[in-house]
Design a protein around this motif. Structure first.
Motif, PDB file in Angstrom:
ATOM      1  N   PHE A 173       0.839  -1.197   0.000  1.00  0.00           N
ATOM      2  CA  PHE A 173       0.000   0.000   0.000  1.00  0.00           C
ATOM      3  C   PHE A 173       0.872   1.245   0.000  1.00  0.00           C
ATOM      4  O   PHE A 173       1.987   1.229   0.513  1.00  0.00           O
ATOM      5  N   ALA A 174       0.336   2.327  -0.579  1.00  0.00           N
ATOM      6  CA  ALA A 174       1.071   3.597  -0.623  1.00  0.00           C
ATOM      7  C   ALA A 174       0.092   4.759  -0.579  1.00  0.00           C
ATOM      8  O   ALA A 174      -0.963   4.713  -1.226  1.00  0.00           O
ATOM      9  N   ASP A 175       0.449   5.792   0.178  1.00  0.00           N
ATOM     10  CA  ASP A 175      -0.348   7.021   0.194  1.00  0.00           C
ATOM     11  C   ASP A 175      -0.116   7.836  -1.070  1.00  0.00           C
ATOM     12  O   ASP A 175      -1.024   8.496  -1.553  1.00  0.00           O
ATOM     13  N   ASP A 176       1.104   7.826  -1.591  1.00  0.00           N
ATOM     14  CA  ASP A 176       1.457   8.579  -2.792  1.00  0.00           C
ATOM     15  C   ASP A 176       1.690   7.581  -3.926  1.00  0.00           C
ATOM     16  O   ASP A 176       2.797   7.067  -4.112  1.00  0.00           O
ATOM     17  N   MET A 177       0.633   7.301  -4.669  1.00  0.00           N
ATOM     18  CA  MET A 177       0.711   6.276  -5.710  1.00  0.00           C
ATOM     19  C   MET A 177       1.643   6.664  -6.855  1.00  0.00           C
ATOM     20  O   MET A 177       2.323   5.809  -7.416  1.00  0.00           O
ATOM     21  N   THR A 178       1.695   7.933  -7.199  1.00  0.00           N
ATOM     22  CA  THR A 178       2.586   8.358  -8.279  1.00  0.00           C
ATOM     23  C   THR A 178       4.035   8.110  -7.887  1.00  0.00           C
ATOM     24  O   THR A 178       4.824   7.559  -8.666  1.00  0.00           O
ATOM     25  N   ALA A 179       4.390   8.459  -6.655  1.00  0.00           N
ATOM     26  CA  ALA A 179       5.754   8.218  -6.175  1.00  0.00           C
ATOM     27  C   ALA A 179       6.029   6.725  -6.052  1.00  0.00           C
ATOM     28  O   ALA A 179       7.120   6.255  -6.392  1.00  0.00           O
ATOM     29  N   ALA A 180       5.052   5.964  -5.567  1.00  0.00           N
ATOM     30  CA  ALA A 180       5.239   4.514  -5.420  1.00  0.00           C
ATOM     31  C   ALA A 180       5.434   3.844  -6.774  1.00  0.00           C
ATOM     32  O   ALA A 180       6.297   2.974  -6.929  1.00  0.00           O
ATOM     33  N   ASP A 202     -10.221   8.819  -9.459  1.00  0.00           N
ATOM     34  CA  ASP A 202     -10.126  10.255  -9.162  1.00  0.00           C
ATOM     35  C   ASP A 202      -8.930  10.912  -9.843  1.00  0.00           C
ATOM     36  O   ASP A 202      -8.238  11.751  -9.263  1.00  0.00           O
ATOM     37  N   GLY A 203      -8.651  10.525 -11.083  1.00  0.00           N
ATOM     38  CA  GLY A 203      -7.613  11.168 -11.868  1.00  0.00           C
ATOM     39  C   GLY A 203      -6.188  10.733 -11.599  1.00  0.00           C
ATOM     40  O   GLY A 203      -5.251  11.339 -12.118  1.00  0.00           O
ATOM     41  N   GLY A 204      -5.997   9.704 -10.801  1.00  0.00           N
ATOM     42  CA  GLY A 204      -4.645   9.231 -10.529  1.00  0.00           C
ATOM     43  C   GLY A 204      -4.635   7.735 -10.379  1.00  0.00           C
ATOM     44  O   GLY A 204      -5.687   7.087 -10.336  1.00  0.00           O
ATOM     45  N   PRO A 205      -3.449   7.149 -10.268  1.00  0.00           N
ATOM     46  CA  PRO A 205      -3.394   5.699 -10.121  1.00  0.00           C
ATOM     47  C   PRO A 205      -3.952   5.255  -8.764  1.00  0.00           C
ATOM     48  O   PRO A 205      -3.646   5.851  -7.743  1.00  0.00           O
ATOM     49  N   ALA A 206      -4.801   4.246  -8.795  1.00  0.00           N
ATOM     50  CA  ALA A 206      -5.329   3.638  -7.569  1.00  0.00           C
ATOM     51  C   ALA A 206      -4.703   2.260  -7.357  1.00  0.00           C
ATOM     52  O   ALA A 206      -4.641   1.778  -6.235  1.00  0.00           O
ATOM     53  N   TYR A 207      -4.249   1.652  -8.462  1.00  0.00           N
ATOM     54  CA  TYR A 207      -3.651   0.322  -8.405  1.00  0.00           C
ATOM     55  C   TYR A 207      -2.733   0.172  -9.605  1.00  0.00           C
ATOM     56  O   TYR A 207      -3.111   0.503 -10.733  1.00  0.00           O
ATOM     57  N   VAL A 208      -1.525  -0.307  -9.358  1.00  0.00           N
ATOM     58  CA  VAL A 208      -0.612  -0.682 -10.437  1.00  0.00           C
ATOM     59  C   VAL A 208      -0.093  -2.069 -10.125  1.00  0.00           C
ATOM     60  O   VAL A 208       0.062  -2.446  -8.959  1.00  0.00           O
ATOM     61  N   GLU A 209       0.139  -2.845 -11.171  1.00  0.00           N
ATOM     62  CA  GLU A 209       0.597  -4.214 -10.954  1.00  0.00           C
ATOM     63  C   GLU A 209       1.746  -4.531 -11.898  1.00  0.00           C
ATOM     64  O   GLU A 209       1.709  -4.198 -13.084  1.00  0.00           O
ATOM     65  N   TYR A 210       2.746  -5.188 -11.329  1.00  0.00           N
ATOM     66  CA  TYR A 210       3.941  -5.614 -12.055  1.00  0.00           C
ATOM     67  C   TYR A 210       3.973  -7.129 -12.108  1.00  0.00           C
ATOM     68  O   TYR A 210       3.532  -7.797 -11.174  1.00  0.00           O
ATOM     69  N   ARG A 211       4.527  -7.682 -13.163  1.00  0.00           N
ATOM     70  CA  ARG A 211       4.874  -9.105 -13.223  1.00  0.00           C
ATOM     71  C   ARG A 211       6.382  -9.159 -13.292  1.00  0.00           C
ATOM     72  O   ARG A 211       7.001  -8.571 -14.182  1.00  0.00           O
ATOM     73  N   ILE A 212       6.955  -9.903 -12.327  1.00  0.00           N
ATOM     74  CA  ILE A 212       8.410  -9.881 -12.223  1.00  0.00           C
ATOM     75  C   ILE A 212       8.958 -11.267 -11.914  1.00  0.00           C
ATOM     76  O   ILE A 212       8.259 -12.129 -11.394  1.00  0.00           O
ATOM     77  N   GLY A 213      10.202 -11.461 -12.266  1.00  0.00           N
ATOM     78  CA  GLY A 213      10.927 -12.653 -11.859  1.00  0.00           C
ATOM     79  C   GLY A 213      10.709 -13.856 -12.747  1.00  0.00           C
ATOM     80  O   GLY A 213      10.020 -13.821 -13.767  1.00  0.00           O
ATOM     81  N   LEU A 257       3.124  -8.283  -8.294  1.00  0.00           N
ATOM     82  CA  LEU A 257       3.241  -7.322  -7.211  1.00  0.00           C
ATOM     83  C   LEU A 257       2.290  -6.181  -7.511  1.00  0.00           C
ATOM     84  O   LEU A 257       2.433  -5.497  -8.521  1.00  0.00           O
ATOM     85  N   GLY A 258       1.297  -6.004  -6.648  1.00  0.00           N
ATOM     86  CA  GLY A 258       0.329  -4.923  -6.811  1.00  0.00           C
ATOM     87  C   GLY A 258       0.562  -3.841  -5.779  1.00  0.00           C
ATOM     88  O   GLY A 258       0.788  -4.127  -4.605  1.00  0.00           O
ATOM     89  N   ILE A 259       0.522  -2.589  -6.219  1.00  0.00           N
ATOM     90  CA  ILE A 259       0.615  -1.445  -5.316  1.00  0.00           C
ATOM     91  C   ILE A 259      -0.774  -0.802  -5.295  1.00  0.00           C
ATOM     92  O   ILE A 259      -1.307  -0.440  -6.337  1.00  0.00           O
ATOM     93  N   ILE A 260      -1.347  -0.684  -4.090  1.00  0.00           N
ATOM     94  CA  ILE A 260      -2.718  -0.198  -3.923  1.00  0.00           C
ATOM     95  C   ILE A 260      -2.699   1.116  -3.152  1.00  0.00           C
ATOM     96  O   ILE A 260      -2.002   1.246  -2.141  1.00  0.00           O
ATOM     97  N   ASP A 261      -3.502   2.067  -3.611  1.00  0.00           N
ATOM     98  CA  ASP A 261      -3.683   3.324  -2.884  1.00  0.00           C
ATOM     99  C   ASP A 261      -4.162   3.002  -1.467  1.00  0.00           C
ATOM    100  O   ASP A 261      -5.109   2.234  -1.282  1.00  0.00           O
ATOM    101  N   SER A 262      -3.511   3.578  -0.471  1.00  0.00           N
ATOM    102  CA  SER A 262      -3.834   3.299   0.939  1.00  0.00           C
ATOM    103  C   SER A 262      -5.287   3.578   1.296  1.00  0.00           C
ATOM    104  O   SER A 262      -5.802   3.029   2.260  1.00  0.00           O
ATOM    105  N   ARG A 263      -5.961   4.424   0.505  1.00  0.00           N
ATOM    106  CA  ARG A 263      -7.383   4.686   0.772  1.00  0.00           C
ATOM    107  C   ARG A 263      -8.207   3.407   0.716  1.00  0.00           C
ATOM    108  O   ARG A 263      -9.283   3.331   1.291  1.00  0.00           O
ATOM    109  N   PHE A 264      -7.721   2.407   0.007  1.00  0.00           N
ATOM    110  CA  PHE A 264      -8.481   1.183  -0.184  1.00  0.00           C
ATOM    111  C   PHE A 264      -7.996   0.032   0.705  1.00  0.00           C
ATOM    112  O   PHE A 264      -8.429  -1.103   0.541  1.00  0.00           O
ATOM    113  N   ALA A 265      -7.109   0.325   1.652  1.00  0.00           N
ATOM    114  CA  ALA A 265      -6.609  -0.703   2.560  1.00  0.00           C
ATOM    115  C   ALA A 265      -7.726  -1.170   3.489  1.00  0.00           C
ATOM    116  O   ALA A 265      -8.461  -0.347   4.030  1.00  0.00           O
TER     117      ALA A 265
END
Length: 132
Positions: A11-18, A37-48, A54-62
């Protein structure tokens, strides 16, 4: 029955920075992005080797408070000391330094700039499974 690791979410409060930080750390762009709301709420990577997600979720949705917690998922790395140093150079804070666990298993962990625990390890079992 558990079949294997599918997706880990941080989770991240600043999704753009994350998104920028994890893109730098992982060396790949996210393959999936959801806006809210005009910005990333979830981004997902496939790695390895197994394209782990690996998903990064806006902390508002924790579903709970965020911050370092009791579970550490360790990512296998080939160069533990180098990977730890790189994470720290990119702004992570060391949580636990390099710690031998026995029989070639060695771990370390950091807290990313967004408050998530990121574990790394050298793991001979991982390499044996990969070779098989």
């Amino acid at each position: 029955m558990f079949r294997g690791f599918a997706t880990i979410n941080y989770f991240a409060d600043d999704m753009t920075a994350a998104e920028a930080w994890y893109t730098e750390v992982l060396g790949v762009e996210p393959y999936f992005r959801r806006e809210f709301d005009g910005g990333p709420a979830y981004v997902e990577y496939r790695i390895g080797d197994y394209q782990a997600e690996l998903g990064i979720i806006d902390s508002r949705f924790a579903p709970h408070g965020t911050g370092p917690a009791g579970v550490i998922m360790n990512w296998h790395v080939d160069d533990l000391a180098g990977s730890l140093a790189r994470l720290i150079s990119l702004g992570a804070k060391e949580l636990q330094g390099i710690t031998p666990r026995g029989d070639g298993f060695v771990t370390a962990s950091v807290v990313d700039p967004f408050g998530n625990v990121v574990g790394i390890m050298t793991n001979p079992h991982y390499l044996a499974v990969l070779a098989g």
